[in-house]
Design a protein around this motif. Structure first.
Motif, PDB file in Angstrom:
ATOM      1  N   GLY A  21       0.817  -1.209   0.000  1.00  0.00           N
ATOM      2  CA  GLY A  21       0.000   0.000   0.000  1.00  0.00           C
ATOM      3  C   GLY A  21       0.849   1.256   0.000  1.00  0.00           C
ATOM      4  O   GLY A  21       0.550   2.221  -0.714  1.00  0.00           O
ATOM      5  N   LEU A  22       1.926   1.253   0.798  1.00  0.00           N
ATOM      6  CA  LEU A  22       2.813   2.415   0.846  1.00  0.00           C
ATOM      7  C   LEU A  22       3.535   2.612  -0.484  1.00  0.00           C
ATOM      8  O   LEU A  22       3.695   3.753  -0.944  1.00  0.00           O
ATOM      9  CB  LEU A  22       3.838   2.238   1.973  1.00  0.00           C
ATOM     10  N   ILE A  23       3.957   1.521  -1.103  1.00  0.00           N
ATOM     11  CA  ILE A  23       4.628   1.620  -2.401  1.00  0.00           C
ATOM     12  C   ILE A  23       3.671   2.181  -3.449  1.00  0.00           C
ATOM     13  O   ILE A  23       4.034   3.058  -4.237  1.00  0.00           O
ATOM     14  CB  ILE A  23       5.172   0.244  -2.819  1.00  0.00           C
ATOM     15  N   TYR A  24       2.442   1.692  -3.441  1.00  0.00           N
ATOM     16  CA  TYR A  24       1.439   2.195  -4.404  1.00  0.00           C
ATOM     17  C   TYR A  24       1.180   3.679  -4.178  1.00  0.00           C
ATOM     18  O   TYR A  24       1.131   4.467  -5.125  1.00  0.00           O
ATOM     19  CB  TYR A  24       0.145   1.400  -4.269  1.00  0.00           C
ATOM     20  N   TYR A  25       1.040   4.051  -2.904  1.00  0.00           N
ATOM     21  CA  TYR A  25       0.795   5.457  -2.576  1.00  0.00           C
ATOM     22  C   TYR A  25       1.955   6.334  -3.032  1.00  0.00           C
ATOM     23  O   TYR A  25       1.758   7.398  -3.613  1.00  0.00           O
ATOM     24  CB  TYR A  25       0.586   5.609  -1.072  1.00  0.00           C
ATOM     25  N   ALA A  26       3.185   5.872  -2.777  1.00  0.00           N
ATOM     26  CA  ALA A  26       4.373   6.663  -3.125  1.00  0.00           C
ATOM     27  C   ALA A  26       4.518   6.833  -4.626  1.00  0.00           C
ATOM     28  O   ALA A  26       4.917   7.900  -5.108  1.00  0.00           O
ATOM     29  CB  ALA A  26       5.622   5.994  -2.548  1.00  0.00           C
ATOM     30  N   LEU A  27       4.174   5.799  -5.394  1.00  0.00           N
ATOM     31  CA  LEU A  27       4.398   5.811  -6.841  1.00  0.00           C
ATOM     32  C   LEU A  27       3.260   6.431  -7.636  1.00  0.00           C
ATOM     33  O   LEU A  27       3.490   7.016  -8.701  1.00  0.00           O
ATOM     34  CB  LEU A  27       4.639   4.382  -7.336  1.00  0.00           C
ATOM     35  N   GLN A 226      12.447  12.879  -0.683  1.00  0.00           N
ATOM     36  CA  GLN A 226      11.362  12.223  -1.434  1.00  0.00           C
ATOM     37  C   GLN A 226      10.790  11.035  -0.673  1.00  0.00           C
ATOM     38  O   GLN A 226       9.583  10.895  -0.561  1.00  0.00           O
ATOM     39  CB  GLN A 226      11.812  11.796  -2.840  1.00  0.00           C
ATOM     40  N   ILE A 227      11.656  10.161  -0.173  1.00  0.00           N
ATOM     41  CA  ILE A 227      11.201   9.040   0.650  1.00  0.00           C
ATOM     42  C   ILE A 227      11.815   9.204   2.030  1.00  0.00           C
ATOM     43  O   ILE A 227      13.031   9.083   2.210  1.00  0.00           O
ATOM     44  CB  ILE A 227      11.596   7.691   0.028  1.00  0.00           C
ATOM     45  N   ASN A 228      10.972   9.533   2.983  1.00  0.00           N
ATOM     46  CA  ASN A 228      11.439   9.844   4.338  1.00  0.00           C
ATOM     47  C   ASN A 228      10.776   8.870   5.300  1.00  0.00           C
ATOM     48  O   ASN A 228       9.608   9.009   5.643  1.00  0.00           O
ATOM     49  CB  ASN A 228      11.079  11.295   4.689  1.00  0.00           C
ATOM     50  N   LEU A 229      11.505   7.860   5.710  1.00  0.00           N
ATOM     51  CA  LEU A 229      10.936   6.777   6.500  1.00  0.00           C
ATOM     52  C   LEU A 229      10.934   7.128   7.983  1.00  0.00           C
ATOM     53  O   LEU A 229      11.974   7.518   8.528  1.00  0.00           O
ATOM     54  CB  LEU A 229      11.730   5.490   6.275  1.00  0.00           C
ATOM     55  N   PRO A 230       9.793   6.994   8.641  1.00  0.00           N
ATOM     56  CA  PRO A 230       9.742   7.247  10.091  1.00  0.00           C
ATOM     57  C   PRO A 230      10.770   6.401  10.826  1.00  0.00           C
ATOM     58  O   PRO A 230      10.976   5.222  10.507  1.00  0.00           O
ATOM     59  CB  PRO A 230       8.305   6.830  10.455  1.00  0.00           C
ATOM     60  N   LEU A 231      11.428   7.003  11.790  1.00  0.00           N
ATOM     61  CA  LEU A 231      12.480   6.395  12.613  1.00  0.00           C
ATOM     62  C   LEU A 231      13.803   6.250  11.872  1.00  0.00           C
ATOM     63  O   LEU A 231      14.861   6.303  12.477  1.00  0.00           O
ATOM     64  CB  LEU A 231      12.056   5.025  13.155  1.00  0.00           C
ATOM     65  N   PHE A 232      13.763   6.069  10.536  1.00  0.00           N
ATOM     66  CA  PHE A 232      14.987   5.884   9.769  1.00  0.00           C
ATOM     67  C   PHE A 232      15.448   7.179   9.089  1.00  0.00           C
ATOM     68  O   PHE A 232      16.628   7.352   8.816  1.00  0.00           O
ATOM     69  CB  PHE A 232      14.795   4.793   8.710  1.00  0.00           C
ATOM     70  N   GLY A 233      14.506   8.074   8.778  1.00  0.00           N
ATOM     71  CA  GLY A 233      14.849   9.334   8.142  1.00  0.00           C
ATOM     72  C   GLY A 233      15.077   9.192   6.651  1.00  0.00           C
ATOM     73  O   GLY A 233      14.558   8.285   6.005  1.00  0.00           O
ATOM     74  N   SER A 234      15.904  10.084   6.115  1.00  0.00           N
ATOM     75  CA  SER A 234      16.157  10.138   4.679  1.00  0.00           C
ATOM     76  C   SER A 234      16.832   8.858   4.207  1.00  0.00           C
ATOM     77  O   SER A 234      17.797   8.392   4.788  1.00  0.00           O
ATOM     78  CB  SER A 234      17.046  11.338   4.358  1.00  0.00           C
ATOM     79  N   TYR A 235      16.296   8.307   3.095  1.00  0.00           N
ATOM     80  CA  TYR A 235      16.889   7.082   2.564  1.00  0.00           C
ATOM     81  C   TYR A 235      18.131   7.367   1.731  1.00  0.00           C
ATOM     82  O   TYR A 235      18.942   6.465   1.485  1.00  0.00           O
ATOM     83  CB  TYR A 235      15.870   6.322   1.708  1.00  0.00           C
ATOM     84  N   ASN A 236      18.298   8.623   1.306  1.00  0.00           N
ATOM     85  CA  ASN A 236      19.408   8.943   0.408  1.00  0.00           C
ATOM     86  C   ASN A 236      19.882  10.370   0.667  1.00  0.00           C
ATOM     87  O   ASN A 236      19.481  11.291  -0.035  1.00  0.00           O
ATOM     88  CB  ASN A 236      18.963   8.783  -1.050  1.00  0.00           C
ATOM     89  N   PRO A 237      20.726  10.590   1.682  1.00  0.00           N
ATOM     90  CA  PRO A 237      21.217  11.945   1.975  1.00  0.00           C
ATOM     91  C   PRO A 237      21.879  12.575   0.759  1.00  0.00           C
ATOM     92  O   PRO A 237      22.612  11.913   0.025  1.00  0.00           O
ATOM     93  CB  PRO A 237      22.235  11.706   3.104  1.00  0.00           C
ATOM     94  N   ARG A 270       7.181   9.716  -3.847  1.00  0.00           N
ATOM     95  CA  ARG A 270       7.276  10.473  -2.601  1.00  0.00           C
ATOM     96  C   ARG A 270       6.553   9.699  -1.512  1.00  0.00           C
ATOM     97  O   ARG A 270       5.453   9.192  -1.731  1.00  0.00           O
ATOM     98  CB  ARG A 270       6.659  11.871  -2.742  1.00  0.00           C
ATOM     99  N   LEU A 271       7.190   9.651  -0.342  1.00  0.00           N
ATOM    100  CA  LEU A 271       6.581   8.965   0.794  1.00  0.00           C
ATOM    101  C   LEU A 271       6.952   9.710   2.069  1.00  0.00           C
ATOM    102  O   LEU A 271       8.137   9.878   2.380  1.00  0.00           O
ATOM    103  CB  LEU A 271       7.066   7.517   0.869  1.00  0.00           C
ATOM    104  N   PHE A 272       5.940  10.167   2.789  1.00  0.00           N
ATOM    105  CA  PHE A 272       6.120  10.951   4.013  1.00  0.00           C
ATOM    106  C   PHE A 272       6.982  12.192   3.765  1.00  0.00           C
ATOM    107  O   PHE A 272       7.677  12.670   4.658  1.00  0.00           O
ATOM    108  CB  PHE A 272       6.731  10.101   5.131  1.00  0.00           C
ATOM    109  N   SER A 273       6.950  12.684   2.545  1.00  0.00           N
ATOM    110  CA  SER A 273       7.694  13.886   2.181  1.00  0.00           C
ATOM    111  C   SER A 273       6.971  14.548   1.006  1.00  0.00           C
ATOM    112  O   SER A 273       7.465  14.533  -0.122  1.00  0.00           O
ATOM    113  CB  SER A 273       9.136  13.535   1.807  1.00  0.00           C
ATOM    114  N   PRO A 274       5.800  15.111   1.258  1.00  0.00           N
ATOM    115  CA  PRO A 274       4.958  15.596   0.161  1.00  0.00           C
ATOM    116  C   PRO A 274       5.558  16.793  -0.566  1.00  0.00           C
ATOM    117  O   PRO A 274       6.277  17.601   0.028  1.00  0.00           O
ATOM    118  CB  PRO A 274       3.653  15.987   0.859  1.00  0.00           C
TER     119      PRO A 274
END
Length: 286
Positions: A21-27, A226-237, A270-274
């Motif tokens: 669901g998150l992947i679908y939402y992000a894409l 663009q993809i900002n994961l809760p607890l993990f933060g930015s996936y690609n600084p 985009r995920l958690f980073s609108p």
């Protein structure tokens, strides 16, 4: 034992469904949404004549591979809906590697020109706008033809029918540019409300920035990862936005705000980073 295995299976199935669901939402959903984030800037340095003046800030358009004319129309409509008095573009006009025709350039210029801002439209350049002199000249010409004034290591006053106003300060990007902070702030005073705009937020790690004279810093560049994961933060600084990647920071005595931008690059998700346009409302205080 069988009951325990069923519970584990159900748990894994729920996790898989949430991930899908998150992947679908992000894409497919999030990339077609643009938030308008409203901020109020209150200070006794803001003159009464500038009270309730609105500044719309957008950055990282990245037109080309993912942002097409349809998405640009949506961005333009959102900015015009905000009915801002001042519009600022924070750099990042084209997505690198995109093959743009002359017709595409004309389309971008005409749509940016259609943005209405009675007190002026301004811009700084991003690192992708300065990859070489040809691109820099192309981007600068397009923005100027669209009635944007480029703040290239300099400051200017914004006034609203009065001698008093606020000051916008713009610099070249930290990456691929030659930011001259001393030149940019050479004419500012501590008595005025000073907003410094640059593309890469890590410029604000420099020692020669006069934070005590600055009221606000604005930057983009990171896309909010663009993809900002809760607890993990930015996936690609991102280089140029590693110290200050997204959100709000207190840097010495100045607040720094790093926008998520409006476009996407690398991956169209985009995920958690609108995507966002920021509208600042000025408020005079006694």
């Amino acid at each position: 034992m069988a009951r325990k295995l069923i519970k584990i299976f159900i748990l894994l199935l729920v996790i898989a469904l949430i991930a899908m669901g998150l992947i679908y939402y992000a894409l497919f959903i999030s990339i077609n949404q643009i938030d308008i984030r409203y901020e109020t800037l209150s200070s006794d340095k803001i003159p009464d004549a500038m009270n309730d003046v609105k500044i719309a800030y957008f950055t990282d358009l990245e037109y080309g591979n993912f942002v097409d004319e349809q998405r640009l129309d949506m961005i333009i409509d959102k900015i015009n809906y905000a009915a801002a008095d001042v519009i600022i573009f924070g750099g990042g006009l084209f997505d690198p590697g995109s093959q743009l025709e002359e017709e595409d350039i004309k389309t971008i210029q005409e749509k940016l020109e259609s943005l209405d801002a009675p007190l002026g439209k301004f811009a700084v350049l991003g690192e992708r706008d300065c990859v070489n002199e040809t691109v820099r000249e192309q981007v600068s010409t397009l923005l100027e033809d669209a009635d944007f004034e480029i703040l290239d290591n300099r400051s200017l006053h914004i006034r609203n029918g009065s001698n008093s106003g606020i000051v916008l300060i713009g610099t070249q990007p930290l990456i691929n540019g030659s930011p001259d902070i001393d030149a940019a702030v050479s004419n500012i005073t501590n008595e005025e409300y000073n907003i410094m705009i640059t593309h890469c937020p890590d410029l604000f790690t420099k020692d020669n920035i006069p934070f005590s004279s600055l009221s606000l810093g604005i930057a983009g560049h990171s896309h909010g990862s663009q993809i900002n994961l809760p607890l993990f933060g930015s996936y690609n600084p991102t280089e140029g936005a590693k110290q200050y990647s997204l959100g709000k920071y207190q840097v010495s005595t100045m607040e720094l705000q790093v926008s998520n931008g409006v476009g996407t690059t690398g991956v169209n998700a985009r995920l958690f980073s609108p995507a966002e346009i920021v509208v600042y409302r000025l408020r005079h205080t006694e």
